[in-house]
Design a protein around this motif. Structure first.
Motif, short mmCIF file in Angstrom:
data_model
loop_
_atom_site.label_atom_id
_atom_site.label_comp_id
_atom_site.label_asym_id
_atom_site.label_seq_id
_atom_site.Cartn_x
_atom_site.Cartn_y
_atom_site.Cartn_z
N MET A 16 53.36 39.18 21.22
CA MET A 16 53.30 37.89 20.55
C MET A 16 54.69 37.45 20.10
SD MET A 16 50.83 37.03 17.35
CE MET A 16 49.31 37.38 18.19
N VAL A 43 47.23 37.18 22.69
CA VAL A 43 45.98 36.84 22.00
C VAL A 43 44.78 37.32 22.81
CG1 VAL A 43 44.63 34.99 20.99
CG2 VAL A 43 47.10 34.89 20.93
N LEU A 46 44.37 40.84 21.99
CA LEU A 46 43.81 41.00 20.65
C LEU A 46 42.29 40.92 20.71
CD1 LEU A 46 44.20 40.98 17.47
CD2 LEU A 46 44.11 38.51 17.66
N TYR A 47 41.78 39.92 21.43
CA TYR A 47 40.33 39.74 21.51
C TYR A 47 39.67 40.90 22.24
CZ TYR A 47 39.49 35.00 19.76
OH TYR A 47 39.32 33.91 18.96
N MET A 50 39.46 44.09 20.21
CA MET A 50 38.55 44.14 19.07
C MET A 50 37.10 44.32 19.50
SD MET A 50 38.90 40.27 17.85
CE MET A 50 37.86 38.94 18.37
N LEU A 84 34.58 35.30 25.74
CA LEU A 84 35.38 34.25 25.10
C LEU A 84 36.74 34.16 25.75
CD1 LEU A 84 34.69 34.82 21.30
CD2 LEU A 84 33.66 33.15 22.79
N VAL B 177 43.01 29.98 17.71
CA VAL B 177 42.23 31.04 18.35
C VAL B 177 42.42 32.37 17.63
CG1 VAL B 177 41.69 32.21 20.50
CG2 VAL B 177 42.57 29.94 20.56
N ILE B 178 43.67 32.67 17.23
CA ILE B 178 43.90 33.93 16.51
C ILE B 178 43.08 33.94 15.23
CG2 ILE B 178 45.62 35.34 15.34
CD1 ILE B 178 47.71 34.19 17.27
N ILE B 180 40.32 32.31 14.59
CA ILE B 180 38.90 32.46 14.91
C ILE B 180 38.60 33.91 15.26
CG2 ILE B 180 37.15 31.84 16.62
CD1 ILE B 180 38.51 29.06 16.78
N GLY B 181 39.50 34.55 16.03
CA GLY B 181 39.29 35.94 16.41
C GLY B 181 39.23 36.85 15.20
N LEU B 182 40.15 36.65 14.25
CA LEU B 182 40.15 37.51 13.06
C LEU B 182 38.89 37.30 12.22
CD1 LEU B 182 43.92 37.26 12.10
CD2 LEU B 182 42.74 39.11 13.25
N TYR B 184 36.03 36.53 13.52
CA TYR B 184 34.97 37.18 14.28
C TYR B 184 34.99 38.69 14.06
CZ TYR B 184 32.02 38.58 18.15
OH TYR B 184 31.03 39.15 18.90
#
Lengths: 127, 491
Positions: A16, A43, A46-47, A50, A84, B177-178, B180-182, B184
């Motif tokens: 990032m 990003v 990151l998704y 998680m 997503l 988006v970051i 929203i991800g956090l 979630y």
């Protein structure tokens, strides 16, 4: 231990920052787009990170022998963040396409893709 | 049938967009665009009337129940914003035909309408959805098409300003988006109503605070709040006139709506104002935006750029209203959302008419236009007075509620500042009026009034400025109901 167990997230932060710095510091428009892409990719990671559970498999119904069945309960990783991010990847590609198309047109009209040269041409045009 | 209106109002312009491309004909593409905008307006109006009469409407996409499925949810707040977007879209689309024929290459006109409809779809989609990830998708639909629309401007600087907007806009969207991800990660939900239930349990975690920060910066970039506004002036200046009128009146308004939705509905007003002290961030930024941008606007020689800087200042007024954290303040912000769309839409449409006739919006080129284009410049004067906030125009209504909100909090210096900056608006509007009415027309060429196809949509907005300035009952009632919904109080 705790540091290494969050290995993915360290990579996310590193990517990032690399992407963000490239985007801000480089004057070449293509390099800016590359920076933006690296930034967006971080990003995505990151998704995807998680959604992962330690020991989790793909979200498919299976019994203990690895055969598929409808009654078995298995530990699986959350597929939703992955889905997503498929959407976000498509958005990222579209952004890159629009950005590159703009760069092509900028090159055609200005004859340059260096930000400082473009600024100079614009300043001369305004004067 | 009527229960599907909520989804249809997004689908109609989305499906009309490829029709524009395949038609390959400027006139046909324009026809599709106008038809789609008007259909959407009709649907939005039906939805708005139903929300006002019977309360929030929910729609489950594909009949998947939330929080698993995507939910579209319309309450008093987004019904109001939907109405703004649909009205402006339906006024700009008929206006676009003549203006775009002059300013965009003939071969690109069908593509122009396709992008225009996509932008319209995206803005309606952001507003109508009740799912946070869906917000991001529609945000990118509207932004990407907006970059394309801006790049269609005649001046080659349109390309560089579109590129800068693309870089800053993508960073803003990625930050969202970051965030929203956090959210979630902590809650496992993407549905706004569901998040509002789940978030209070994890309020004190650092993850949620970081998510809040990312969302805030992302949305600030999109709505061009003061230090993050750098993309806006050039983008507005060099875009085709119809695009500027549309984007200036809707895109930043929808971004303000996103701010309200995220920080009031999803996180809740107590978290935003008691835990995160959002008001302490918004208040100084709004004040600096109003003062400095009004000052910068005074010294501009390109009238479109002047109006663009004024837009950044006007966004400051909306943010100021939000920072009061009261029903009156929010009412002021929501009223100004609608009123500013009316006045800036009208002003940029005036610039479109001027551009059509004399091919420039430089202030010196507009000398003596008051005699040559009386209807256009009269529209500029009325909409300009509305921008200043003269009684009997909508600008007065929003300033009135803004000052009421400031006095309610006991912040009388803020109220005085609002009055002073209104005078600064008078200065920059007056500069144009002075040149247009009190200088001789330098050319001999017989410059005429703009064509009716441009004048009628423009005057529709100008008259709306006056109409809702005299009879503000509908607008104030809608904005108040929306403000109460946001603050969580029963109406």
């Amino acid at each position: 231990m705790t540091l290494l167990s969050h290995y993915n997230y360290w990579v996310v932060i590193l990517l990032m920052m690399v992407g963000f710095y490239t985007m801000i510091s480089r004057g070449n428009l293509i390099k800016k787009m590359v920076g933006l892409n690296v930034f967006q990719t971080s990003v995505f990671m990151l998704y995807i990170s998680m959604g992962k559970i330690r020991g989790g498999t793909a979200p498919i119904l299976m019994d203990a022998h690895g055969e598929s069945s409808e009654t078995a309960h298995v530990l699986y990783s959350n597929p939703l963040p992955h889905v997503l991010i498929l959407t976000a990847i498509v958005v990222g590609i579209a952004t890159t396409a629009v950005g590159l198309a703009l760069i092509v047109r900028i090159k055609e009209t200005y004859g340059s893709i260096e930000e400082d040269e473009i600024n100079q041409i614009e300043a001369e045009g305004a004067a | 049938m009527s229960e599907h209106y909520v989804i249809l109002l997004v689908l109609v312009p989305l499906l009309a967009s490829p029709l524009c491309i395949f038609s390959r004909n400027a006139r046909a593409a324009w026809g599709f665009a106008v038809l789609a905008c008007l259909t959407s307006l009709y649907l939005v109006f039906q939805v708005w009337a139903e929300v006002m009469a019977t309360g929030p409407i929910t729609y489950h996409i594909g009949d998947w129940a939330p929080p698993v499925g995507i939910e579209y949810r319309v309450d008093a707040v987004n019904a109001w914003v939907l109405l703004i977007v649909a009205v402006i879209g339906s006024v700009v689309a008929p206006y676009a035909r003549v203006s775009v024929e002059r300013e965009v290459e003939a071969g690109r006109i069908p593509l122009f309408y396709a992008a225009f409809l996509l932008c319209f779809t995206g803005l309606l989609g952001i507003t109508v959805t009740g799912d946070v990830f869906n917000v991001f998708v529609f945000l990118e639909v509207s932004s990407l098409s907006a970059y394309g629309l801006i790049a269609l401007g005649q001046d080659r600087r349109a390309l560089t300003s579109a590129f800068r907007y693309l870089i800053m806009g993508s960073v803003g969207a990625t930050f969202i988006v970051i965030g929203i991800g956090l959210m979630y990660v902590m809650t496992g939900s993407l549905n706004m109503a569901d998040l509002a239930q789940l978030l209070p349990q994890v309020w004190d975690t650092r993850t949620i605070k970081v998510a809040y920060g990312f969302l805030a910066v992302g949305v600030f970039l999109k709505l061009a709040l003061f230090p993050l506004h750098l993309w806006l002036p050039n983008a507005y200046t060099f875009a085709p006139s119809a695009v500027t009128a549309f984007i200036a009146a809707t895109a930043t308004k929808v971004a303000v709506y996103m701010l309200l939705r995220f920080f009031f509905t999803v996180f809740g007003a107590p978290f935003s104002f008691d835990v995160m002290r959002l008001d302490m961030v918004l208040l100084p930024l709004a004040l600096v935006a109003i003062v400095t941008m009004s000052l910068v606007a005074i010294f501009q020689v390109n009238v479109k750029r002047l109006l663009a800087y004024s837009s950044v200042a006007q966004i400051g007024y909306m943010i100021l209203g939000i920072s009061f954290a009261s029903v009156t303040g929010l009412t002021a912000a929501l009223l100004h959302l609608f009123n500013h769309a009316l006045m800036k839409g009208a002003l940029f449409m005036c610039m479109g008419c001027v551009m059509y006739r004399i091919g420039s919006v430089h202030i010196d080129a507009m000398a003596g236009l008051g005699k040559r284009m009386p209807l256009t410049m009269a529209a500029f004067v009325v909409a300009g007075l509305s921008l200043v906030g003269v009684p009997l125009t909508v600008g007065f209504i929003s300033k009135w509620y803004l000052i009421l909100g400031a006095l309610e909090r006991g912040w009388w210096p803020v109220a005085i500042l609002v009055l002073i900056t209104s005078l600064m608006a008078l200065v920059y509007v007056w500069r144009v009026v002075e040149v247009a009415y009190f200088q001789e027309f330098p050319h001999d060429e017989d410059t005429q009034e703009a064509p009716w196809a441009l004048l009628i949509p423009m005057w529709a907005l100008v008259l709306a400025n006056v109409w809702f300035g005299i009879d503000a009952r509908t607008t104030v009632a809608s904005a108040e109901q929306a403000a109460q919904t946001l603050m969580g109080g029963a109406p």
